[in-house]
Design a protein around this motif. Structure first.
Motif, PDB file in Angstrom:
ATOM      1  N   SER A   7     -99.924 -34.887  76.429  1.00 19.99           N
ATOM      2  CA  SER A   7     -99.282 -36.378  75.833  1.00 19.99           C
ATOM      3  C   SER A   7    -100.740 -37.080  75.243  1.00 19.99           C
ATOM      4  CB  SER A   7     -99.311 -37.306  76.688  1.00 19.99           C
ATOM      5  OG  SER A   7     -98.778 -38.189  77.057  1.00 19.99           O
ATOM      6  N   PRO A   8    -100.327 -37.991  74.557  1.00 23.15           N
ATOM      7  CA  PRO A   8    -101.596 -38.882  73.584  1.00 23.15           C
ATOM      8  C   PRO A   8    -101.936 -40.103  75.089  1.00 23.15           C
ATOM      9  CG  PRO A   8     -99.230 -38.853  72.951  1.00 23.15           C
ATOM     10  CD  PRO A   8     -99.425 -37.547  73.457  1.00 23.15           C
ATOM     11  N   CYS A   9    -101.515 -39.954  75.891  1.00 19.66           N
ATOM     12  CA  CYS A   9    -101.705 -41.068  76.335  1.00 19.66           C
ATOM     13  C   CYS A   9    -103.022 -40.610  77.393  1.00 19.66           C
ATOM     14  CB  CYS A   9    -100.810 -40.525  77.831  1.00 19.66           C
ATOM     15  SG  CYS A   9    -101.203 -42.478  78.831  1.00 19.66           S
ATOM     16  N   LEU A  33     -90.262 -40.428  74.374  1.00 21.56           N
ATOM     17  CA  LEU A  33     -89.342 -39.734  73.402  1.00 21.56           C
ATOM     18  C   LEU A  33     -90.247 -38.311  73.292  1.00 21.56           C
ATOM     19  CD1 LEU A  33     -88.163 -39.060  71.099  1.00 21.56           C
ATOM     20  CD2 LEU A  33     -89.985 -40.581  70.009  1.00 21.56           C
ATOM     21  N   PHE A  34     -91.628 -39.006  73.748  1.00 19.63           N
ATOM     22  CA  PHE A  34     -92.914 -37.448  73.439  1.00 19.63           C
ATOM     23  C   PHE A  34     -92.423 -36.772  74.956  1.00 19.63           C
ATOM     24  CE2 PHE A  34     -96.590 -35.417  74.825  1.00 19.63           C
ATOM     25  CZ  PHE A  34     -96.927 -34.899  73.360  1.00 19.63           C
ATOM     26  N   LYS A  35     -92.198 -37.088  75.814  1.00 14.12           N
ATOM     27  CA  LYS A  35     -91.827 -36.951  77.418  1.00 14.12           C
ATOM     28  C   LYS A  35     -90.264 -35.673  77.502  1.00 14.12           C
ATOM     29  CE  LYS A  35     -93.581 -39.717  80.746  1.00 14.12           C
ATOM     30  NZ  LYS A  35     -94.129 -40.129  82.216  1.00 14.12           N
ATOM     31  N   SER A  36     -89.786 -36.182  76.173  1.00 13.82           N
ATOM     32  CA  SER A  36     -89.240 -34.784  75.865  1.00 13.82           C
ATOM     33  C   SER A  36     -88.396 -34.158  74.927  1.00 13.82           C
ATOM     34  CB  SER A  36     -87.583 -36.013  75.331  1.00 13.82           C
ATOM     35  OG  SER A  36     -87.390 -36.608  74.114  1.00 13.82           O
ATOM     36  N   ILE A  37     -89.968 -34.268  73.899  1.00 15.10           N
ATOM     37  CA  ILE A  37     -89.967 -33.490  72.595  1.00 15.10           C
ATOM     38  C   ILE A  37     -90.353 -32.126  73.293  1.00 15.10           C
ATOM     39  CG2 ILE A  37     -91.525 -33.380  71.075  1.00 15.10           C
ATOM     40  CD1 ILE A  37     -91.667 -35.308  70.451  1.00 15.10           C
ATOM     41  N   LYS A  38     -89.420 -31.139  73.439  1.00 12.39           N
ATOM     42  CA  LYS A  38     -90.358 -29.598  73.973  1.00 12.39           C
ATOM     43  C   LYS A  38     -90.900 -28.460  72.857  1.00 12.39           C
ATOM     44  CE  LYS A  38     -87.444 -30.713  77.939  1.00 12.39           C
ATOM     45  NZ  LYS A  38     -88.665 -31.482  78.782  1.00 12.39           N
ATOM     46  N   ARG A  39     -90.660 -28.865  71.669  1.00 20.24           N
ATOM     47  CA  ARG A  39     -91.695 -27.519  71.512  1.00 20.24           C
ATOM     48  C   ARG A  39     -93.368 -28.293  70.728  1.00 20.24           C
ATOM     49  NH1 ARG A  39     -88.150 -26.442  66.206  1.00 20.24           N
ATOM     50  NH2 ARG A  39     -89.941 -25.430  65.253  1.00 20.24           N
ATOM     51  N   PRO A  40     -93.779 -27.517  70.636  1.00 27.55           N
ATOM     52  CA  PRO A  40     -94.956 -27.807  70.640  1.00 27.55           C
ATOM     53  C   PRO A  40     -94.738 -28.029  69.383  1.00 27.55           C
ATOM     54  CG  PRO A  40     -95.609 -25.640  72.259  1.00 27.55           C
ATOM     55  CD  PRO A  40     -93.393 -26.250  71.573  1.00 27.55           C
TER      56      PRO A  40
END
Length: 84
Positions: A7-9, A33-40
């Motif tokens: 995560s960018p956090c 949203l970032f947490k829901s994105i699965k593809r690198p």
């Protein structure tokens, strides 16, 4: 490219700039949203979008060194280009 993009956090999490975190510039919705994105590759694209957002908002020069440190610690590689 690693399997999972961290995560960018950068663990500041104070939402003061019109709902944007003062550490990474993400909003609460963007963090979710970032947490829901699965593809690198999509996660890398999100990080690049975030870099652009930080560039337009200004005052986020502290983020890249902190994120690079996080990447090194997690042994991950993420390609992103800083904007001026």
């Amino acid at each position: 490219m690693s399997k999972k993009v961290p995560s960018p956090c950068i663990d500041v999490c104070k939402f003061r700039r019109e709902g944007h975190c003062i550490g990474c510039s993400m909003t609460k919705s963007q963090k979710k949203l970032f947490k829901s994105i699965k593809r690198p590759d999509h996660q890398e694209a999100f990080v690049q979008m975030l870099v652009g957002q930080q560039g337009s908002m200004g005052r986020y020069t502290h983020w890249a060194p902190a994120y690079l440190k996080k990447l090194k610690k997690k042994k991950a590689k993420v390609k992103f280009t800083l904007t001026d």
